[in-house]
Design a protein around this motif. Structure first.
Motif, PDB file in Angstrom:
ATOM      1  N   PHE A   1       0.837  -1.200   0.000  1.00 47.17           N
ATOM      2  CA  PHE A   1       0.000   0.000   0.000  1.00 47.17           C
ATOM      3  C   PHE A   1       0.875   1.254   0.000  1.00 47.17           C
ATOM      4  CE2 PHE A   1      -2.564   3.124   2.505  1.00 47.17           C
ATOM      5  CZ  PHE A   1      -3.535   3.346   1.552  1.00 47.17           C
ATOM      6  N   GLN A   2       1.934   1.226   0.797  1.00 44.51           N
ATOM      7  CA  GLN A   2       2.845   2.365   0.867  1.00 44.51           C
ATOM      8  C   GLN A   2       3.543   2.597  -0.466  1.00 44.51           C
ATOM      9  OE1 GLN A   2       6.275   1.847   3.470  1.00 44.51           O
ATOM     10  NE2 GLN A   2       6.146   3.995   4.080  1.00 44.51           N
ATOM     11  N   GLN A   3       3.986   1.539  -1.115  1.00 42.51           N
ATOM     12  CA  GLN A   3       4.760   1.648  -2.353  1.00 42.51           C
ATOM     13  C   GLN A   3       3.903   1.857  -3.593  1.00 42.51           C
ATOM     14  OE1 GLN A   3       7.011  -1.986  -2.245  1.00 42.51           O
ATOM     15  NE2 GLN A   3       8.316  -1.283  -0.587  1.00 42.51           N
TER      16      GLN A   3
ATOM     17  N   PRO B   1      -6.949   9.380   2.147  1.00 37.34           N
ATOM     18  CA  PRO B   1      -6.208  10.558   1.692  1.00 37.34           C
ATOM     19  C   PRO B   1      -4.695  10.344   1.827  1.00 37.34           C
ATOM     20  CG  PRO B   1      -7.973  11.184   3.183  1.00 37.34           C
ATOM     21  CD  PRO B   1      -7.882   9.693   3.225  1.00 37.34           C
ATOM     22  N   ARG B   2      -3.963  10.869   0.872  1.00 37.76           N
ATOM     23  CA  ARG B   2      -2.518  10.652   0.820  1.00 37.76           C
ATOM     24  C   ARG B   2      -1.823  10.985   2.142  1.00 37.76           C
ATOM     25  NH1 ARG B   2       0.338   9.183  -2.962  1.00 37.76           N
ATOM     26  NH2 ARG B   2      -1.108   9.774  -4.604  1.00 37.76           N
ATOM     27  N   HIS B   3      -2.173  12.114   2.750  1.00 41.77           N
ATOM     28  CA  HIS B   3      -1.488  12.505   3.991  1.00 41.77           C
ATOM     29  C   HIS B   3      -1.740  11.495   5.115  1.00 41.77           C
ATOM     30  CE1 HIS B   3      -5.457  14.274   4.894  1.00 41.77           C
ATOM     31  NE2 HIS B   3      -5.083  14.242   6.161  1.00 41.77           N
ATOM     32  N   LEU B   4      -2.947  10.939   5.188  1.00 45.40           N
ATOM     33  CA  LEU B   4      -3.240   9.917   6.200  1.00 45.40           C
ATOM     34  C   LEU B   4      -2.524   8.612   5.871  1.00 45.40           C
ATOM     35  CD1 LEU B   4      -7.055  10.348   6.937  1.00 45.40           C
ATOM     36  CD2 LEU B   4      -5.130  10.995   8.381  1.00 45.40           C
ATOM     37  N   ALA B   5      -2.488   8.245   4.593  1.00 43.21           N
ATOM     38  CA  ALA B   5      -1.810   7.016   4.172  1.00 43.21           C
ATOM     39  C   ALA B   5      -0.323   7.084   4.525  1.00 43.21           C
ATOM     40  CB  ALA B   5      -1.991   6.807   2.673  1.00 43.21           C
ATOM     41  N   GLU B   6       0.301   8.222   4.284  1.00 43.19           N
ATOM     42  CA  GLU B   6       1.725   8.379   4.586  1.00 43.19           C
ATOM     43  C   GLU B   6       1.986   8.307   6.085  1.00 43.19           C
ATOM     44  OE1 GLU B   6       2.717  12.034   2.582  1.00 43.19           O
ATOM     45  OE2 GLU B   6       2.816  11.034   0.610  1.00 43.19           O
ATOM     46  N   GLU B   7       1.111   8.930   6.872  1.00 44.03           N
ATOM     47  CA  GLU B   7       1.271   8.873   8.328  1.00 44.03           C
ATOM     48  C   GLU B   7       1.096   7.440   8.827  1.00 44.03           C
ATOM     49  OE1 GLU B   7      -0.608  10.671  12.466  1.00 44.03           O
ATOM     50  OE2 GLU B   7      -1.534  11.207  10.557  1.00 44.03           O
ATOM     51  N   TRP B   8       0.061   6.757   8.342  1.00 40.06           N
ATOM     52  CA  TRP B   8      -0.238   5.400   8.804  1.00 40.06           C
ATOM     53  C   TRP B   8       0.863   4.411   8.435  1.00 40.06           C
ATOM     54  CZ3 TRP B   8      -2.426   0.991   5.986  1.00 40.06           C
ATOM     55  CH2 TRP B   8      -2.836  -0.054   6.835  1.00 40.06           C
ATOM     56  N   THR B   9       1.347   4.472   7.198  1.00 37.50           N
ATOM     57  CA  THR B   9       2.360   3.516   6.756  1.00 37.50           C
ATOM     58  C   THR B   9       3.764   3.857   7.252  1.00 37.50           C
ATOM     59  OG1 THR B   9       2.712   4.672   4.651  1.00 37.50           O
ATOM     60  CG2 THR B   9       1.082   2.881   4.671  1.00 37.50           C
ATOM     61  N   GLY B  10       4.007   5.115   7.569  1.00 35.22           N
ATOM     62  CA  GLY B  10       5.352   5.537   7.944  1.00 35.22           C
ATOM     63  C   GLY B  10       5.601   5.695   9.426  1.00 35.22           C
ATOM     64  N   THR B  11       4.606   5.384  10.251  1.00 39.46           N
ATOM     65  CA  THR B  11       4.754   5.542  11.697  1.00 39.46           C
ATOM     66  C   THR B  11       4.199   4.308  12.408  1.00 39.46           C
ATOM     67  OG1 THR B  11       2.565   6.540  12.071  1.00 39.46           O
ATOM     68  CG2 THR B  11       4.365   8.047  11.460  1.00 39.46           C
ATOM     69  N   ALA B  12       4.197   4.358  13.722  1.00 38.01           N
ATOM     70  CA  ALA B  12       3.646   3.267  14.533  1.00 38.01           C
ATOM     71  C   ALA B  12       2.127   3.384  14.694  1.00 38.01           C
ATOM     72  CB  ALA B  12       4.323   3.249  15.905  1.00 38.01           C
TER      73      ALA B  12
END
Length: 124
Positions: A22-24, A68-79
């Motif tokens: 999902f992140q990639q 939304p992109r900003h939520l996806a980035e936060e979810w995949t890039g953090t704990a």
């Protein structure tokens, strides 16, 4: 991806490889085949969107949660474990949406836990 539906609640739980996909790629899909024909398949999709809020859509045998992109980035890039929200589908109907990282089940066989995140309750 594990999918749970209860009335107007839709919950997706993703294992580590699915979160990485999902992140990639911005999208991950799970299919349940009730038969060999495409019309006999039910798809569940999680995808990145350009909008400001979580969305849901059902089209062509596919239930999609848009993140939304900003939520996806936060979810995949953090704990951060999960995302949740309520989506108005029109005429006063609401679907509750929950997208979570899937943790190892402490009472399941190891093969069922393949790819799951370590369970914080499993550490003493």
């Amino acid at each position: 991806m594990k999918v749970r539906i209860l009335a107007n609640t839709l919950r997706f739980r993703l294992r580590q490889p699915e979160v990485q996909q999902f992140q990639q790629q911005g999208k991950v899909t799970e299919t349940t085949a009730f038969g060999p024909d495409p019309a006999q398949q039910l798809h569940f999709c999680l995808e990145v969107t350009s909008g400001p809020e979580l969305t849901v859509c059902y089209q062509s045998n596919t239930a999609t949660i848009g993140v939304p992109r900003h939520l996806a980035e936060e979810w995949t890039g953090t704990a951060l474990v999960g995302l949740e929200g309520k989506v108005d589908t029109g005429k006063g109907q609401v679907i509750e949406v929950l997208v979570e990282k899937d943790f190892v089940c402490l009472d399941r066989p190891e093969e069922e836990n393949s790819g799951a995140y370590p369970n914080p309750k499993g550490v003493c």
